[in-house]
Design an enzyme around this catalytic site. Structure first.
Site, PDB file in Angstrom:
ATOM      1  N   HIS B  50       0.893  -1.255  -0.177  1.00  0.00           N
ATOM      2  CA  HIS B  50      -0.043  -0.101   0.182  1.00  0.00           C
ATOM      3  C   HIS B  50       0.799   1.299   0.021  1.00  0.00           C
ATOM      4  O   HIS B  50       1.160   1.933   0.947  1.00  0.00           O
ATOM      5  CB  HIS B  50      -0.860   0.000   1.206  1.00  0.00           C
ATOM      6  CG  HIS B  50      -2.021   1.106   1.310  1.00  0.00           C
ATOM      7  ND1 HIS B  50      -3.277   0.865   1.911  1.00  0.00           N
ATOM      8  CD2 HIS B  50      -2.003   2.305   0.672  1.00  0.00           C
ATOM      9  CE1 HIS B  50      -3.895   1.735   1.534  1.00  0.00           C
ATOM     10  NE2 HIS B  50      -3.062   2.730   0.834  1.00  0.00           N
ATOM     11  N   ASP B 297       0.815   2.707   3.732  1.00  0.00           N
ATOM     12  CA  ASP B 297       0.055   3.770   3.235  1.00  0.00           C
ATOM     13  C   ASP B 297       0.566   4.954   3.153  1.00  0.00           C
ATOM     14  O   ASP B 297       0.148   6.245   3.563  1.00  0.00           O
ATOM     15  CB  ASP B 297      -1.243   3.861   4.307  1.00  0.00           C
ATOM     16  CG  ASP B 297      -2.395   4.823   3.603  1.00  0.00           C
ATOM     17  OD1 ASP B 297      -2.363   5.093   2.336  1.00  0.00           O
ATOM     18  OD2 ASP B 297      -3.388   4.985   4.178  1.00  0.00           O
ATOM     19  N   GLY B 316      -3.020  12.109   5.286  1.00  0.00           N
ATOM     20  CA  GLY B 316      -1.983  11.521   5.086  1.00  0.00           C
ATOM     21  C   GLY B 316      -0.550  11.642   5.493  1.00  0.00           C
ATOM     22  O   GLY B 316      -0.310  12.742   6.087  1.00  0.00           O
TER      23      GLY B 316
END
Lengths: 315, 435
Positions: B50, B297, B316
């Site tokens: 990811h 991520d 993020g």
């Protein structure tokens, strides 16, 4: 105190000191020349990312009565742009030599970001941030309660033993949050009254009791009933069915005011939705402090600006 | 190129010299160079299922090259690149472009993830078959950033992807329950006046999806699991025999919502940082296998996207450079995972979920030489100087983190040597030589 960002950070002694300074400032309003030279040469910027004529004017009057130079900086975005960024605005104001920035912003925490950023070295006053806090509103509310209860003997006192019911949209209210911390710091007990949809999912850690039942809260005979403004958009987002039902369940109508003890006071931060959260009878009654709150707002904001800028209380 | 690695400790605790030649592990040979790895742990090359590489379309945030370099310095030798680029990775052309950029730069193997729905719109399926059969051979499909929230479309996606041996990686977030959401919903969001992102918005989608996956006999992967309730649902699904796998991010293993208190937008991420109880449930789930893997991520953003009020800031965090140290700090130091477990959750298992060959028997003679040498005794105050991607939006800046990647070898050639990246030209040349 360098900034005023949240009433949670304000100690009892600090709060009482500000309220006491506000007593002195209130006296100025009764003089023929309503002006003190205290902040001559200081620049106060009203930085408003959201419209609020009432709050801005209140701060403007406060700063001018202290002889500060006031700049109103409306940074609200147009329909095409998001508006100037907080960072660019802050750096612009820093370059202009602002001593204090009074900020109203739609995003919770924006005043804190400004204070911590290093973009500007000025005292920051939170004039309402998102659904977080509105500290000067809570201070003026505390001042108003104290004045009603103790009159000329207010100086030096807290709000020990005073019972306050805060009624309405607790979930989205910065007024409720700031009042919760400040009033309890000053010794008052707070009860929150709202439908479950307008209460946070968790009030763990909040020094308040919670009830859904306004009638029960009224019948308990609180010293203060503080009504919050209901925003029309809450209806569309299914927080409650319609204005009629809200008003019937959680509105302060004439009948409910009639059941309050004669000494209880009725507050509202304004602007009011008459007939929705508060009836005209309640708003205009002798128990109502709505106009006193407005007048006291100027005294409190003078006290806060003085406290932050005079340098005498600098730690 | 042939390399001899002397004195490294393998994940199982044994020590063994390793020989690498022509891209694979060999029995032994005459090495051109020798690496003294005493005191270092040899881990199989890490695989991130990811990653957001941002190219094409958001090159101001990251490119395939800069993201690959961030990956290599973090010990990774393969990354799966999420589909939310511009144009979206929803056609064969775009996924082939991303893959070929990865091959050209050579720091890591770049495996593009395909979008589930065209344009990530959540309305109709993307060209899943074309992407699966392209040169990029896409096997993981995800609308990450968006949830495939329409139940019927999710059912069809699960079924259709099965046709090509792929998996749907779901970003589990009920969009209606999270309108305007800014942080974990609870007492703290309430105090801070930030709109809440309730745990139930994740858990309800996972519950629905595991039932759908079971009903249609499909494989499901759950991205960035963040709550204790989600762990319970996945544990229940696995006990029922549902073919579900799940990932947790390093930041959800280490950080809690308390960090939001100062409104520092470096801590703004989606799904949001949760409570201490959630962090502990996630660690235990990773240890007992309920959660299969750690995935970063990695989400780089330009400075201006974070230099603003909380509500206005982008979600993020960058994570490739710090992932191994954060796993070390959160679950190895606490004794929940050993290094063989780390090798599983950060290498063999993510490769298996993504159908990436060459990672099933690490260090075996004849298998691809992907490995990283890690100094577990090192300690550093994490800083922007440790980052190699374009983003500096790391939540760990100023935090003391254990360990340091010393060497990374991708397909038999060095991408990181003596703790620093090998230069891009050398890596590209070595990668091209490997073909």
């Amino acid at each position: 105190m360098r900034h005023l960002l949240s009433t949670k950070d304000v100690s009892r002694d600090e709060a009482i000191a500000i309220l006491d300074i506000a007593e002195d400032m209130a006296d100025v309003a009764h003089r023929e020349v309503k002006k003190l030279p205290t902040l001559r040469g200081k620049t106060v910027v009203n930085l408003f990312f959201e419209d609020s004529t009432r709050t801005r004017v209140s701060f403007e009057v406060a700063a001018k009565r202290l002889s500060a130079d006031v700049i109103n900086f409306s940074a609200k975005g147009s329909s095409v742009s998001k508006g100037e960024s907080l960072k660019d605005t802050a750096q612009t104001l820093a370059a202009m030599g602002a001593d204090a920035v009074v900020i109203r912003h739609g995003a919770s925490g924006a005043p804190r970001v400004l204070a911590d950023s290093g973009w500007i070295d000025a005292g920051i006053v939170n004039a309402g941030d998102g659904t977080h806090e509105h500290p000067t509103q809570a201070l003026l509310d505390a001042f108003t309660i104290r004045k009603r209860l103790h009159g000329a003997g207010s100086r030096g006192r807290g709000l020990d033993g005073v019972s306050v019911a805060i009624v309405g949209d607790i979930l989205h209210s910065r007024v409720a949050r700031s009042n919760l911390w400040l009033l309890t710091t000053l010794g008052a007990t707070v009860q929150l009254v709202a439908p479950a949809t307008l209460l946070p999912v968790s009030t763990a850690g909040w020094p308040a009791t919670v009830t859904y039942d306004l009638d029960a809260a009224i019948d308990a005979g609180p010293d203060v009933v503080m009504m919050l403004r209901i925003q029309a958009e809450r209806m569309n987002a299914a927080f409650f069915p319609n204005a009629r039902e809200y008003s019937k369940q959680w509105g302060l109508d004439d009948e409910r005011v009639g059941r309050l003890p004669a000494a209880s006071i009725v507050m509202h931060p304004g602007p009011m939705n008459r007939g929705l959260e508060i009836s005209s009878g309640a708003a205009d009654s002798a128990q109502s402090t709505v106009l006193e709150q407005v007048a006291n707002g100027v005294s409190i904001r003078m006290a806060v600006l003085y406290h932050l800028l005079s340098g005498t209380t600098e730690a | 190129m042939s390399i001899k690695i002397v004195g490294a400790q393998l994940p199982d605790g044994t020590s063994q010299d390793l020989f690498v030649e022509n891209g694979v592990f060999v029995d032994e040979g005459s090495a051109e160079s020798t690496i003294d790895a005493s005191g270092l742990i040899a881990l199989p090359g890490l695989v991130d299922l990811h990653t957001h590489l941002r190219e094409p379309g958001f090159e101001q945030s990251e490119t395939v090259l800069t993201g690959s370099r961030a990956a290599a310095i973090g010990g990774f030798t393969a990354v799966f690149a999420m589909a939310n680029t511009l144009p979206v990775q929803d056609t064969a052309g775009v996924v082939e472009q991303v893959q070929s950029l990865g091959d050209q730069h050579g720091y890591v193997t770049v495996r593009p993830i395909g979008a589930v729905t065209a344009g990530l719109s959540g309305e109709r399926l993307a060209e899943i078959g074309a992407m699966a059969q392209s040169r990029a051979k896409v096997r993981v499909f995800s609308d990450d950033g968006q949830c495939v929230h329409d139940a019927l479309l999710m059912r069809r996606a699960l079924e259709y992807v099965t046709t090509f041996g792929g998996v749907v990686a779901q970003h589990a977030q009920d969009p209606r329950l999270t309108i305007g959401a800014q942080m974990n919903e609870g007492a703290l969001s309430n105090e801070l006046g930030l709109a809440g992102w309730p745990a139930v918005a994740e858990e309800s989608i996972i519950a629905r999806d595991v039932l759908l996956a079971q009903h249609v006999g499909a494989r499901l992967h759950v991205c960035h699991v963040s709550t204790a309730g989600s762990v319970d649902v996945i544990r229940w699904a696995k006990a029922r025999g549902v073919d579900v796998t799940a990932e947790v991010t390093p930041h959800h293993l280490l950080l809690t919502e308390e960090l939001v208190r100062g409104y520092d937008s470096r801590f703004k991420v989606n799904p949001p940082l949760r409570r201490d109880e959630d962090v502990h449930a996630l660690r235990e789930a990773l240890a007992d296998g309920t959660i299969d893997i750690v995935a970063t991520d990695h989400a780089p953003h330009p400075v201006e996207a974070k230099d603003c009020a909380w509500d206005e800031a982008a979600n993020g965090m960058v994570g490739l450079e710090s992932a191994l140290s954060v796993v070390h700090a959160s679950v190895v130091e606490s004794g929940l995972l050993g290094w063989t477990d780390v090798a599983r959750v950060l290498s063999s298992k993510p490769a298996q979920i993504g159908r990436l060959d060459g990672y099933d028997s690490p260090f075996a003679i004849g298998s691809a030489a992907n490995l990283t040498l890690y100094d577990p005794a090192a300690s550093r105050t994490f800083a922007t100087t440790h980052l190699r991607g374009k983003g500096v939006n790391s939540p760990y800046l100023g935090r003391q983190l254990p360990g340091r990647v010393v060497t990374t070898i991708h397909n038999g050639y060095l991408t990181v040597s003596d703790g620093e990246l090998v230069d891009a030209d050398t890596v590209a040349r070595d990668g091209a030589a490997r073909g």
